[in-house]
Design an enzyme around this catalytic site. Structure first.
Site, PDB file in Angstrom:
ATOM      1  N   HIS A 110       0.909  -1.226  -0.250  1.00  0.00           N
ATOM      2  CA  HIS A 110       0.169  -0.116   0.314  1.00  0.00           C
ATOM      3  C   HIS A 110       0.757   1.403   0.023  1.00  0.00           C
ATOM      4  O   HIS A 110       1.993   1.658   0.639  1.00  0.00           O
ATOM      5  CB  HIS A 110      -0.866  -0.212   1.303  1.00  0.00           C
ATOM      6  CG  HIS A 110      -1.623  -1.336   1.812  1.00  0.00           C
ATOM      7  ND1 HIS A 110      -2.171  -2.073   2.437  1.00  0.00           N
ATOM      8  CD2 HIS A 110      -2.416  -1.332   0.779  1.00  0.00           C
ATOM      9  CE1 HIS A 110      -3.309  -2.781   2.573  1.00  0.00           C
ATOM     10  NE2 HIS A 110      -3.571  -2.036   0.709  1.00  0.00           N
ATOM     11  N   CYS A 135      -2.256   0.915   9.744  1.00  0.00           N
ATOM     12  CA  CYS A 135      -3.259  -0.747   9.056  1.00  0.00           C
ATOM     13  C   CYS A 135      -4.620  -0.862  10.683  1.00  0.00           C
ATOM     14  O   CYS A 135      -5.221  -1.476  10.290  1.00  0.00           O
ATOM     15  CB  CYS A 135      -2.739  -1.892   9.225  1.00  0.00           C
ATOM     16  SG  CYS A 135      -1.438  -1.757   8.024  1.00  0.00           S
TER      17      CYS A 135
HETATM   18  C1  CIR Z   1      -3.053  -7.810   3.268  1.00  0.00           C
HETATM   19  O1  CIR Z   1      -2.294  -8.614   2.753  1.00  0.00           O
HETATM   20  O2  CIR Z   1      -4.348  -6.965   3.443  1.00  0.00           O
HETATM   21  C2  CIR Z   1      -2.690  -7.987   4.951  1.00  0.00           C
HETATM   22  N1  CIR Z   1      -2.402  -8.960   5.405  1.00  0.00           N
HETATM   23  C3  CIR Z   1      -2.500  -6.288   5.262  1.00  0.00           C
HETATM   24  C4  CIR Z   1      -2.804  -5.167   5.520  1.00  0.00           C
HETATM   25  C5  CIR Z   1      -2.214  -4.505   5.612  1.00  0.00           C
HETATM   26  N2  CIR Z   1      -3.052  -3.255   5.961  1.00  0.00           N
HETATM   27  C6  CIR Z   1      -2.616  -2.018   5.666  1.00  0.00           C
HETATM   28  O3  CIR Z   1      -1.078  -1.852   5.002  1.00  0.00           O
HETATM   29  N3  CIR Z   1      -3.242  -1.432   4.981  1.00  0.00           N
END
Ligand code: CIR
Length: 252
Positions: free
Chosen positions: A158, A244
């Site tokens: 992201h 996150c």
């Molecule tokens: C994913 O791959 O969606 C989750 N394991 C990690 C999400 C991390 N979120 C973020 O950076 N906002």
């Protein structure tokens, strides 16, 4: 009082989506999450806690599910199909706090791609956020008076995996991970360490920044900010960081 929405850790968190080969210790993740929640509370956030969902291992990464701007929230359609079922309970929690708009297919957007700095919103064009998601964000946030600036995400999951703000004009940046051209109006601080995730920090208050690693804490202090540290290494194992783990609702 600012509010932060967080989501509890399911036992299935060990199965969270990841690009890495690492074994997640769910008990340790829960301890780190408790510390994270404490840091937010100490800095004045009221927490709204959404229960865990065993069918959705990634549900603690609640930031991806919505974009909150003042009294309005856009509930996203997450880019990874396995995460789309996370939205219901988060939308419900947000509906008790602000006005909620739902994103519809074929748009996809992860909140981790949305970086707000003042009245400008930088949105990552990533593997998770598609053109429809960017257009939908532009329409919704544009009506609220924000300017939306797309940024291509190259080397990380992201936008905020590699760029976050420490004040209204300054960002921390992990080099080579995003197209830096749209960021040229900002003061850019290149992180000293190798791990791009060190650039993922949360502004707690003016001049106070939540960081996840000791190197970053030292760099932040040298820049004149006060660093508060919280280890989120169990979440980094599934590509997540500090931002996150909450949706932060602040006054505009
Ligand atoms: C994913 O791959 O969606 C989750 N394991 C990690 C999400 C991390 N979120 C973020 O950076 N906002």
């Amino acid at each position: 009082m600012p509010v932060a929405v967080v989501r509890e850790i399911p036992d299935s968190f060990s199965e969270a989506i990841t690009s890495r080969e690492a074994v997640i210790d769910v008990a340790a993740a829960r301890e780190q999450h408790a510390e994270y929640r404490a840091r937010l509370e100490e800095s004045g956030f009221r927490l709204v806690v959404v229960p865990a969902d065993e069918d959705h291992p990634d549900c603690p990464f609640v930031e991806d599910i919505a974009v909150a701007l003042g009294g309005d929230a856009l509930v996203s359609r997450p880019g990874h199909p396995a995460r789309r079922g996370e939205v219901g309970p988060v939308a419900e929690a947000l509906a008790g706090l602000c006005s909620v708009t739902m994103m519809e297919e074929p748009a996809t957007l992860d909140g981790g791609d949305v970086l707000r700095i003042g009245d400008v919103i930088y949105v990552g064009r990533s593997g998770r956020t598609n053109a429809g998601g960017v257009t939908r964000l532009m329409g919704w946030a544009g009506r609220l008076g924000f300017t939306v600036v797309p940024v291509d995400v190259i080397g990380v999951l992201h936008l905020k995996s590699a760029v976050t703000a420490v004040d209204e004009t300054t960002v921390l940046l992990a080099p080579g991970m995003v197209d830096e051209v749209p960021l040229t109006d900002l003061r850019t601080i290149v992180i000293a360490g190798e791990d791009p995730h060190a650039a993922n920090v949360v502004r707690l208050a003016d001049g106070v920044v939540l960081v996840s690693d000791a190197g970053m804490a030292a760099q932040i202090a040298e820049l004149g900010y006060r660093a508060v540290t919280c280890d989120v290494s169990e979440f980094a194992k599934s590509d997540g960081g500090l931002t996150c783990l909450s949706i932060r609702l602040r006054d505009r």
